[in-house]
Design a protein around this motif. Structure first.
Motif, PDB file in Angstrom:
ATOM      1  N   MET A   1       0.900  -1.029  -0.292  1.00 52.62           N
ATOM      2  CA  MET A   1      -0.134   0.377  -0.075  1.00 52.62           C
ATOM      3  C   MET A   1       0.818   1.203  -0.119  1.00 52.62           C
ATOM      4  SD  MET A   1      -3.380  -1.177   3.471  1.00 52.62           S
ATOM      5  CE  MET A   1      -3.726   0.444   2.501  1.00 52.62           C
ATOM      6  N   GLY A   2       0.307   2.223  -0.653  1.00 51.69           N
ATOM      7  CA  GLY A   2       1.322   3.046  -0.163  1.00 51.69           C
ATOM      8  C   GLY A   2       0.178   4.842  -0.660  1.00 51.69           C
ATOM      9  N   TRP A   3       1.114   6.020  -0.252  1.00 50.01           N
ATOM     10  CA  TRP A   3       0.162   7.486  -0.091  1.00 50.01           C
ATOM     11  C   TRP A   3       0.880   8.340  -0.965  1.00 50.01           C
ATOM     12  CZ3 TRP A   3      -4.872   8.544   2.265  1.00 50.01           C
ATOM     13  CH2 TRP A   3      -4.456   7.070   3.258  1.00 50.01           C
ATOM     14  N   TYR A   4      -0.059   8.605  -2.110  1.00 46.62           N
ATOM     15  CA  TYR A   4       0.947   9.560  -2.695  1.00 46.62           C
ATOM     16  C   TYR A   4       0.148  11.320  -3.028  1.00 46.62           C
ATOM     17  CZ  TYR A   4       2.457   5.760  -6.042  1.00 46.62           C
ATOM     18  OH  TYR A   4       3.994   4.419  -6.140  1.00 46.62           O
ATOM     19  N   ARG A   5       0.375  11.720  -3.451  1.00 42.23           N
ATOM     20  CA  ARG A   5       0.041  13.560  -3.336  1.00 42.23           C
ATOM     21  C   ARG A   5       0.401  14.433  -4.707  1.00 42.23           C
ATOM     22  NH1 ARG A   5       3.489  16.374   1.752  1.00 42.23           N
ATOM     23  NH2 ARG A   5       5.327  16.562   0.508  1.00 42.23           N
ATOM     24  N   GLN A   6      -0.560  14.918  -5.016  1.00 42.67           N
ATOM     25  CA  GLN A   6      -0.497  15.726  -5.943  1.00 42.67           C
ATOM     26  C   GLN A   6      -0.729  17.374  -5.929  1.00 42.67           C
ATOM     27  OE1 GLN A   6      -2.230  14.793  -9.482  1.00 42.67           O
ATOM     28  NE2 GLN A   6      -1.167  15.279 -11.031  1.00 42.67           N
TER      29      GLN A   6
ATOM     30  N   ALA B   1       9.330   9.468   1.424  1.00 43.08           N
ATOM     31  CA  ALA B   1      10.039  10.355   0.387  1.00 43.08           C
ATOM     32  C   ALA B   1      11.122  11.422   1.901  1.00 43.08           C
ATOM     33  CB  ALA B   1       9.076  10.940  -0.290  1.00 43.08           C
ATOM     34  N   ASP B   2      12.216  12.052   0.729  1.00 43.39           N
ATOM     35  CA  ASP B   2      12.851  12.291   1.962  1.00 43.39           C
ATOM     36  C   ASP B   2      11.791  13.523   2.887  1.00 43.39           C
ATOM     37  OD1 ASP B   2      16.356  12.355  -0.317  1.00 43.39           O
ATOM     38  OD2 ASP B   2      15.033  11.049   0.994  1.00 43.39           O
ATOM     39  N   SER B   3      10.614  14.050   1.914  1.00 45.91           N
ATOM     40  CA  SER B   3      10.086  15.305   1.952  1.00 45.91           C
ATOM     41  C   SER B   3       9.865  15.828   3.489  1.00 45.91           C
ATOM     42  CB  SER B   3       9.476  16.392   1.402  1.00 45.91           C
ATOM     43  OG  SER B   3       9.422  15.355   0.837  1.00 45.91           O
ATOM     44  N   VAL B   4       9.138  14.002   3.367  1.00 43.17           N
ATOM     45  CA  VAL B   4       8.145  14.077   3.933  1.00 43.17           C
ATOM     46  C   VAL B   4       9.158  12.872   5.846  1.00 43.17           C
ATOM     47  CG1 VAL B   4       6.538  13.922   3.350  1.00 43.17           C
ATOM     48  CG2 VAL B   4       7.000  11.485   4.284  1.00 43.17           C
ATOM     49  N   LYS B   5      10.237  12.241   5.966  1.00 40.34           N
ATOM     50  CA  LYS B   5      11.134  11.915   6.919  1.00 40.34           C
ATOM     51  C   LYS B   5      10.448  12.297   8.168  1.00 40.34           C
ATOM     52  CE  LYS B   5      14.247   9.004   4.288  1.00 40.34           C
ATOM     53  NZ  LYS B   5      15.250   8.121   3.494  1.00 40.34           N
ATOM     54  N   GLY B   6      10.476  11.451   8.944  1.00 38.17           N
ATOM     55  CA  GLY B   6      10.470  12.269  10.825  1.00 38.17           C
ATOM     56  C   GLY B   6       9.375  12.917  11.336  1.00 38.17           C
TER      57      GLY B   6
END
Length: 120
Positions: free
Chosen positions: A34-39, A60-65
Motif C-alpha cells: 500500500m502507498g500514499w501519493y500526493r499531487q 520521501a525525503d521531504s516527509v521523513k521524521g
C-alpha cells in the motif's frame, strides 16, 4: 469489485497534524503493498510513503521524521499520520494498493483522493 475509500483530510494550521485512512472494501482476499501519493496544483503526483505487507516502510525525503505510514491487515486499512505539517504539504492525497480479489490475482487500485490544506 474492490475499492479504496480515503478519509481524514481537511484544513490545518502549520505545525498541526492530520491522520488519513484508506479502507479497502468489496471482494478482497488480501492486500499486498500500500502507498500514499500526493499531487499539488501544477505538479506531478509523487510518492509520499509506502509499506509492505510485513510492515516495511519507505518515505520521501521531504516527509521523513514527520509522517508515519501504517496498516491494519485485519481491517484491510492503511493510515498516514502526518505531524508538523507545512504549507508545502498542501495537496490531494491518494491511496494506492494492490488488492487480491483471489489468491492468484493482484489488481492495482487508486482511491478517490482527499484534500489536505495547510494554511494559517
Amino acid at each position: 469489485q474492490a475499492q479504496l475509500v480515503e478519509s481524514g483530510g481537511g484544513l490545518v494550521q502549520p505545525g498541526g497534524s492530520l491522520r488519513l485512512s484508506c479502507a479497502a472494501s468489496g471482494t478482497i482476499f488480501s492486500l499486498d503493498g500500500m502507498g500514499w501519493y500526493r499531487q499539488a496544483p501544477g505538479k506531478q503526483r509523487e510518492l509520499v510513503a509506502d509499506i509492505t505487507v510485513g510492515g516495511l516502510a519507505n518515505y520521501a525525503d521531504s516527509v521523513k521524521g514527520r509522517f508515519t505510514i501504517s496498516r491494519d491487515n485485519v481491517k484491510s486499512t492503511g493510515y498516514l499520520q502526518m505531524n508538523n505539517l507545512k504549507p508545502d504539504d498542501t495537496a490531494v492525497y491518494y491511496c494506492n494498493a494492490n488488492i487480491r480479489p483471489q489468491r492468484s490475482v493482484s489488481v492495482n487500485f487508486w482511491g478517490q483522493g482527499t484534500q489536505v490544506t495547510v494554511s494559517s
